[in-house]
Design a protein around this motif. Structure first.
Motif, PDB file in Angstrom:
ATOM      1  N   VAL A   7      38.514  38.652  43.880  1.00  0.00           N
ATOM      2  CA  VAL A   7      37.432  37.691  43.636  1.00  0.00           C
ATOM      3  C   VAL A   7      37.991  36.286  43.798  1.00  0.00           C
ATOM      4  CG1 VAL A   7      35.788  36.797  41.951  1.00  0.00           C
ATOM      5  CG2 VAL A   7      36.260  39.258  42.050  1.00  0.00           C
ATOM      6  N   MET A   8      37.359  35.508  44.646  1.00  0.00           N
ATOM      7  CA  MET A   8      37.759  34.115  44.830  1.00  0.00           C
ATOM      8  C   MET A   8      36.806  33.222  44.057  1.00  0.00           C
ATOM      9  SD  MET A   8      38.412  31.999  48.365  1.00  0.00           S
ATOM     10  CE  MET A   8      39.046  30.300  48.326  1.00  0.00           C
ATOM     11  N   LEU A   9      37.361  32.406  43.171  1.00  0.00           N
ATOM     12  CA  LEU A   9      36.587  31.461  42.367  1.00  0.00           C
ATOM     13  C   LEU A   9      36.989  30.049  42.776  1.00  0.00           C
ATOM     14  CD1 LEU A   9      37.073  33.138  38.856  1.00  0.00           C
ATOM     15  CD2 LEU A   9      35.168  33.454  40.434  1.00  0.00           C
ATOM     16  N   VAL A  10      36.000  29.197  43.001  1.00  0.00           N
ATOM     17  CA  VAL A  10      36.276  27.824  43.439  1.00  0.00           C
ATOM     18  C   VAL A  10      35.544  26.853  42.521  1.00  0.00           C
ATOM     19  CG1 VAL A  10      36.097  26.151  45.318  1.00  0.00           C
ATOM     20  CG2 VAL A  10      36.550  28.569  45.833  1.00  0.00           C
ATOM     21  N   ALA A  11      36.295  26.029  41.806  1.00  0.00           N
ATOM     22  CA  ALA A  11      35.728  24.992  40.938  1.00  0.00           C
ATOM     23  C   ALA A  11      36.473  23.695  41.189  1.00  0.00           C
ATOM     24  CB  ALA A  11      35.837  25.394  39.472  1.00  0.00           C
ATOM     25  N   ALA A  12      35.767  22.582  41.116  1.00  0.00           N
ATOM     26  CA  ALA A  12      36.395  21.301  41.442  1.00  0.00           C
ATOM     27  C   ALA A  12      36.358  20.294  40.294  1.00  0.00           C
ATOM     28  CB  ALA A  12      35.733  20.690  42.679  1.00  0.00           C
ATOM     29  N   GLU A  13      35.783  20.674  39.157  1.00  0.00           N
ATOM     30  CA  GLU A  13      35.714  19.764  38.019  1.00  0.00           C
ATOM     31  C   GLU A  13      35.948  20.536  36.730  1.00  0.00           C
ATOM     32  OE1 GLU A  13      32.845  16.124  39.254  1.00  0.00           O
ATOM     33  OE2 GLU A  13      31.830  17.910  38.551  1.00  0.00           O
ATOM     34  N   ALA A  14      36.148  19.799  35.643  1.00  0.00           N
ATOM     35  CA  ALA A  14      36.465  20.426  34.361  1.00  0.00           C
ATOM     36  C   ALA A  14      35.357  21.375  33.901  1.00  0.00           C
ATOM     37  CB  ALA A  14      36.702  19.349  33.302  1.00  0.00           C
ATOM     38  N   SER A  15      34.096  20.985  34.076  1.00  0.00           N
ATOM     39  CA  SER A  15      32.995  21.845  33.646  1.00  0.00           C
ATOM     40  C   SER A  15      32.976  23.141  34.445  1.00  0.00           C
ATOM     41  CB  SER A  15      31.659  21.109  33.786  1.00  0.00           C
ATOM     42  OG  SER A  15      31.460  20.669  35.124  1.00  0.00           O
ATOM     43  N   GLY A  32      39.288  45.487  34.085  1.00  0.00           N
ATOM     44  CA  GLY A  32      40.684  45.609  33.684  1.00  0.00           C
ATOM     45  C   GLY A  32      41.615  45.180  34.797  1.00  0.00           C
ATOM     46  N   GLY A  33      42.547  46.063  35.148  1.00  0.00           N
ATOM     47  CA  GLY A  33      43.491  45.759  36.220  1.00  0.00           C
ATOM     48  C   GLY A  33      42.914  45.954  37.597  1.00  0.00           C
ATOM     49  N   GLY A  34      41.637  46.293  37.666  1.00  0.00           N
ATOM     50  CA  GLY A  34      41.006  46.537  38.956  1.00  0.00           C
ATOM     51  C   GLY A  34      40.459  45.293  39.620  1.00  0.00           C
ATOM     52  N   VAL A  35      40.882  44.122  39.170  1.00  0.00           N
ATOM     53  CA  VAL A  35      40.440  42.877  39.788  1.00  0.00           C
ATOM     54  C   VAL A  35      41.594  41.892  39.832  1.00  0.00           C
ATOM     55  CG1 VAL A  35      39.626  41.921  37.582  1.00  0.00           C
ATOM     56  CG2 VAL A  35      38.673  41.047  39.728  1.00  0.00           C
ATOM     57  N   ARG A  36      41.677  41.151  40.906  1.00  0.00           N
ATOM     58  CA  ARG A  36      42.637  40.049  41.025  1.00  0.00           C
ATOM     59  C   ARG A  36      41.870  38.808  41.453  1.00  0.00           C
ATOM     60  NH1 ARG A  36      44.106  39.346  46.692  1.00  0.00           N
ATOM     61  NH2 ARG A  36      45.849  38.031  46.067  1.00  0.00           N
TER      62      ARG A  36
END
Length: 388
Positions: A7-15, A32-36
């Protein structure tokens, strides 16, 4: 054994960093361990396993003109983020808030890997300005996770599947916030009135708002020498706030983010820069005055596109001005001091405003399921539908 879900997560600010961390934690509870995780974020997401290739503080940009000046830097970071996606080949990408940055990332990833499902977490506030962005977003991503019910129709009309997950700000747990303990820690008298100042979480907000707040507080203290001033410093700008407040010519109690909620519950009145903090203050029962300023040219440009009559979310939900708002040229020290004084000096007015704020939170969805859990379910549903 099958490979873990990426899973790619992209955030650019504190909120956005806080939202991303909550989503990552919820996904780990399910898988559990089934995600990186890979992606871009701040300290909170890093704690959940998202190793960011650069410091997102440089992407905290406020205003149109400032955005133009930072265009080259933003463009480079967009390219880096898209390159990260190309290397890691995530199963799903979640782009969190920060419209200017994340819409560019969405378009770059879509062009390079059109099969990758893209989820936007928090849409642009099209009900306030630039409704055309709903169509732009619908073309760029596959699904939207919206914070409020009044968001959804704008995007669904453009064919974008939308799940209303609610705002994490409505689920802040303040049970452990102890205002009495903070009062003792700061050495405040039992009957001392407290004004809480929250200058913002972006560098530009601190630069513009702290001088205004200093002058407003000076006016308030001139007639109320026993008024105690507490300033809460958000993590990303804590050092800047500390440096600026140290030069104020009266006593100030500075608290860090860990004691912010206790300070909110302690405050008789709050003076705050517009943002998520207004919802948190309403949850804490603190009557407030809201202010905001951006660059003059940016404001003149923005004003042409804004259609909303209010900027504070619970004011928008209630469709009336519960908390006073002072925007741009209206945010003068004199006006802010007068509005705060009315709440300080008339307990009945302050109590009524606090009650109205609390009632408006119900219109925003207070009492629903945890947003991070709903967001995790929605992300997994998007992935399952794509695979199916």
């Amino acid at each position: 054994m099958s490979a873990p879900l990426t899973v790619m997560l992209v955030a650019a600010e504190a909120s956005g960093d806080a939202l991303g961390a909550g989503l990552a934690a919820a996904l780990k509870r399910r898988l559990g361990g089934g995600v990186r995780f890979v992606g871009v974020g701040g300290a909170r997401m890093a704690a959940e396993g998202v190793e960011s290739p650069f410091d997102i503080a440089e992407l905290s940009i406020l205003g149109w003109v400032e955005g133009l000046k930072a265009y080259g830097r933003v463009k480079r970071r967009v390219a880096e983020t898209a390159a990260l996606a190309a290397r890691e080949r995530p199963d799903v990408v979640v782009l969190i808030d920060s419209w200017g940055f994340t819409i560019r990332v969405a378009k770059a990833i879509r062009a390079a890997a059109p099969q990758t499902p893209l989820v936007k977490y928090v849409g642009p506030q099209v009900w306030a300005s630039r409704p055309g962005r709903a169509k732009t977003l619908a073309k760029a991503v596959d699904h939207l996770l919206a914070l409020y019910a009044f968001d959804a129709p704008w995007f669904e009309r453009e064919g974008l599947k939308t799940t209303v997950v609610g705002s994490q700000a409505l689920h802040v747990d303040m049970d452990g916030a102890d205002p009495a303990a903070l009062r003792r820690e700061l050495g405040l008298a039992a009957n001392a009135r407290v004004l809480l100042v929250l200058p913002g979480s972006r560098p530009a907000e601190i630069t513009r708002m702290t001088p205004v707040y200093e002058q407003a507080v000076a006016r308030l203290r001139a007639g109320r020498p026993d008024l105690e001033i507490v300033v809460a410093a958000a993590g990303p700008v804590a050092e800047s706030v500390r440096t600026r407040v140290a030069a104020w010519p009266f006593r100030v109690h500075l608290v860090d983010e860990d004691r912010k909620y206790a300070a909110m519950r302690l405050a008789d009145v709050a003076l705050a820069t517009s943002g998520t903090v207004s919802t948190e203050l309403a949850l804490a029962g603190a009557p407030m005055v809201i202010a905001y300023r951006i660059g003059a040219l940016s404001y003149r440009i923005m004003k042409r596109f804004v259609t909303a009559r209010h900027v504070t979310l619970f004011n928008i939900a209630a469709d009336r001005r519960i908390a006073p708002e002072f925007i741009q040229d209206a945010a003068t020290p004199e006006a802010l001091a007068a509005a705060v004084a009315r709440l300080l000096d008339d307990p009945a007015v302050a109590a009524q405003q606090a009650q109205d704020q609390t009632e408006a939170l119900s219109l925003m969805g207070r009492g629903g399921a945890d947003p991070s859990e709903l967001a995790a379910d929605a992300v997994l549903d998007v992935l399952a539908a794509r695979r199916g």
